[in-house]
Scaffold this active site. Structure first.
Site, PDB file in Angstrom:
ATOM      1  N   ASP A 271       1.091  -1.085  -0.032  1.00  0.00           N
ATOM      2  CA  ASP A 271      -0.090   0.027  -0.125  1.00  0.00           C
ATOM      3  C   ASP A 271       0.700   1.188   0.068  1.00  0.00           C
ATOM      4  O   ASP A 271       1.895   1.196   0.350  1.00  0.00           O
ATOM      5  CB  ASP A 271      -0.925  -0.005   1.218  1.00  0.00           C
ATOM      6  CG  ASP A 271      -2.273   0.916   0.962  1.00  0.00           C
ATOM      7  OD1 ASP A 271      -2.381   1.480   0.104  1.00  0.00           O
ATOM      8  OD2 ASP A 271      -3.203   0.583   1.934  1.00  0.00           O
ATOM      9  N   ASP A 272       0.338   2.350  -0.282  1.00  0.00           N
ATOM     10  CA  ASP A 272       0.965   3.688  -0.355  1.00  0.00           C
ATOM     11  C   ASP A 272       1.477   3.880   0.985  1.00  0.00           C
ATOM     12  O   ASP A 272       2.379   4.490   1.031  1.00  0.00           O
ATOM     13  CB  ASP A 272       0.368   4.792  -1.195  1.00  0.00           C
ATOM     14  CG  ASP A 272      -1.170   4.961  -0.927  1.00  0.00           C
ATOM     15  OD1 ASP A 272      -1.588   4.281   0.092  1.00  0.00           O
ATOM     16  OD2 ASP A 272      -1.810   5.734  -1.407  1.00  0.00           O
TER      17      ASP A 272
ATOM     18  N   ASP B 198      -1.914   5.068   7.761  1.00  0.00           N
ATOM     19  CA  ASP B 198      -2.199   5.871   8.758  1.00  0.00           C
ATOM     20  C   ASP B 198      -2.720   5.451  10.075  1.00  0.00           C
ATOM     21  O   ASP B 198      -2.108   5.256  10.957  1.00  0.00           O
ATOM     22  CB  ASP B 198      -3.297   6.958   8.036  1.00  0.00           C
ATOM     23  CG  ASP B 198      -3.638   8.338   8.678  1.00  0.00           C
ATOM     24  OD1 ASP B 198      -3.463   8.123  10.038  1.00  0.00           O
ATOM     25  OD2 ASP B 198      -3.655   9.136   7.901  1.00  0.00           O
TER      26      ASP B 198
END
Ligand SMILES: O=P(O)(O)OC[C@H]1O[C@H](OP(=O)(O)OP(=O)(O)O)[C@H](O)[C@@H]1O
Ligand SMILES: Nc1nc2[nH]cnc2c(=O)[nH]1
Ligand SMILES: [Mg+2]
Length: 168
Positions: free
Chosen positions: A102-103, A106
């Site tokens: 995934d980028d 969070d």
């Protein structure tokens, strides 16, 4: 972001920087693999997954499709599509030797859901914030929880006012 708080710092990432960070991520992953397949978490994970798969020589790429944010507003997390039966088989049912990309992580909510589907997979992100960091096996750059990361595919070239006029 934590509970819909407005992030007060910005971390804009250029295409060049993103490509460099993805290659740095691959250097680390190369010591962990080999992997049978890459599983990209859409949509943000598609871009790093393509770069990482290219560098690692992996040809099988699957997706887990998840939606939760509407720009910076966090909504309910929905899984729109899980991994295919063929990919699940490659990972022996538990995700062994599969690489999830995934980028960023969070709050960790997305990572938690995808990890629960394939718990033995290796989880990699390019960027990580402190709340989500414990859920990631390999990442490159940490930013603070109150920072919003702006990816190049979400940006456009625009006029920037001079610093003396109040630009950040
Ligand atoms: O750790 P969390 O708090 O769950 O946040 C991380 C997720 O949020 C973003 O995806 P988003 O839901 O915005 O969708 P997108 O990838 O389609 O942009 C990002 O690409 C991660 O997948
Ligand atoms: N683009 C972007 N998407 C996110 N989703 C959750 N946190 C972030 C962030 O910092 N940037
Ligand atoms: Mg995403």
């Amino acid at each position: 972001m934590t509970a819909n708080k407005t992030p007060n710092k910005a971390f804009p990432v250029s295409w060049d920087q993103f490509h460099r960070d993805c290659r740095a991520l691959t250097w680390r992953l190369n010591e962990t693999g080999p992997f049978h397949a890459v599983v990209a978490i859409t949509r943000g994970g598609l871009v790093p997954a393509a770069i990482v798969a290219r560098e690692l020589g992996v040809r099988v790429i699957d997706t887990v499709c998840v939606t939760s944010y509407d720009h910076i507003r966090k909504g309910e997390l929905k899984v729109l599509k899980g991994i295919s039966d063929a990919t699940a088989k490659l990972g022996g049912g538990t995700g062994k030797d599969l690489l999830i990309v995934d980028d960023l992580v969070d709050t960790g909510a997305t990572a938690r859901v995808v990890r629960s589907m394939i718990p033995d997979a290796h989880f990699a992100t390019v960027y990580a914030k402190p709340l989500g960091k414990p859920l990631v096996d390999t990442f490159i750059t940490e930013v603070s929880q109150d920072t919003w990361i702006y990816f190049p595919w979400d940006l456009d070239l625009a006029f920037a006012p001079p610093l003396r006029d109040g630009a950040a």
